[in-house]
Design an enzyme around this catalytic site. Sequence first.
Site, mmCIF file in Angstrom:
data_model
loop_
_atom_site.group_PDB
_atom_site.id
_atom_site.type_symbol
_atom_site.label_atom_id
_atom_site.label_comp_id
_atom_site.label_asym_id
_atom_site.label_seq_id
_atom_site.Cartn_x
_atom_site.Cartn_y
_atom_site.Cartn_z
ATOM 1 N N GLU A 239 4.705 66.477 44.598
ATOM 2 C CA GLU A 239 6.141 66.554 44.902
ATOM 3 C C GLU A 239 6.547 65.477 45.914
ATOM 4 O O GLU A 239 7.581 64.819 45.761
ATOM 5 C CB GLU A 239 6.487 67.935 45.465
ATOM 6 N N THR B 74 -34.269 69.619 21.284
ATOM 7 C CA THR B 74 -33.730 68.774 22.343
ATOM 8 C C THR B 74 -34.635 67.596 22.672
ATOM 9 O O THR B 74 -34.220 66.653 23.334
ATOM 10 C CB THR B 74 -33.519 69.588 23.634
ATOM 11 N N SER C 263 -36.987 62.103 24.521
ATOM 12 C CA SER C 263 -35.667 62.539 24.069
ATOM 13 C C SER C 263 -34.634 61.416 24.079
ATOM 14 O O SER C 263 -33.470 61.649 23.753
ATOM 15 C CB SER C 263 -35.168 63.687 24.954
ATOM 16 N N LEU D 126 -27.656 61.465 37.687
ATOM 17 C CA LEU D 126 -26.575 62.455 37.588
ATOM 18 C C LEU D 126 -25.298 61.974 38.266
ATOM 19 O O LEU D 126 -24.601 62.744 38.934
ATOM 20 C CB LEU D 126 -27.012 63.808 38.158
#
Length: 377
Positions: free
Chosen positions: A57, A166, A173, A209
Amino acid sequence: MPNDFILDAQFMARALQLARKGWYTTKPNPRVGCVLVKDGRIIGEGWHQRAGQSHAEVEALNNTTENPAGATAYVTLEPCSHHDKTPPCCEAIIKTGIKRVVAAMQDPNPLVSGNGFKLLMEAGIQVTTGVLEQDARELNRGFIKRMTEGKPFVRSKLAMSLDGRTAMASGESQWITSKESRADVQKLRAESGAILTGINTVLADDPSLTARVEQDVTQPIRVVLDSKLQMPTTAKMLSLPGRTVIIICEKANSVRSELVEERTNKLQELKNAGAEIHFLPEHNGQIDLSSLMQFLAEQQINDILVEAGAILNGALLQVNLVDEWTVYVAPKVLGDNGKGLFNLPGLDHLINCKQLKIKDIRQLGQDLKLNLSPITC
């Protein structure tokens, strides 16, 4: 359909579009957009960009092209009414002479929740609520859950082959999924307040990560479940710039006395490497996951992305703590010896199965992306 309602929806849609500009940066605050309209024309726009900075705002008022007296403010969340890092938005709105406020939804924060609307109405400002409310709720589902339930919104990301594997039996993987799917995962990371993983994933993959996207991003906190304090001080995530690394251990009273000194030394080494260490209760020999979610909410984390293996995902599924499962399915077959998605011992009968509901399916490169929510079988 009344013309006023159509106009309100149009301007609110623009406010929601503005709010999404802060998709990766406002954590732990909600994403909020605001549009100021006078005589049918937009005279100011703004959105909340980062915690500690001006709210939507105030940004819109600062960007006005003319006097906002008599204008209507369209805002995706109830204007705040309390003093925090920034002054109350209600005061700013009242001072400018705005005559009407249209809000998508009430703020679930107990410090605001309805008080903002009350102040505005007491000042003679007309208040309309509920315009495109469902869209606004989807925009801030993590913030809403933390405020109303004391828990973060939890999403788990999984990648699998066509036969539900997986990784190969060897653990290999990289890469099951396409580059398009991997880029999409970076967006999931960027919008999350924290990424949760287990120590086995850290030991196997040494992941960073971090979110790698082109847009401005507030990096997620990295949270590692490490019951026995096996975290290497040389772990990649401890050496990379970004937000905090939190290591969660079982409470110290679960450690045998002969290991206390060794554990104390390791704790200090990890702290010296930049990690935060927290101790939570255990349940059946593992960190209690319900206590974990409560703790993470107390750290002002709205959204958690789980990137972990079958043990942690199985445990989360077992106690129904994941709100949404995002599964990337690659058109590959890894064979019977490959590793599965979930470790769920004791599921011998179909009546005891864990059933998920498909919410959305789309194609990314050669892969399929499935969004699923849990339901009772």
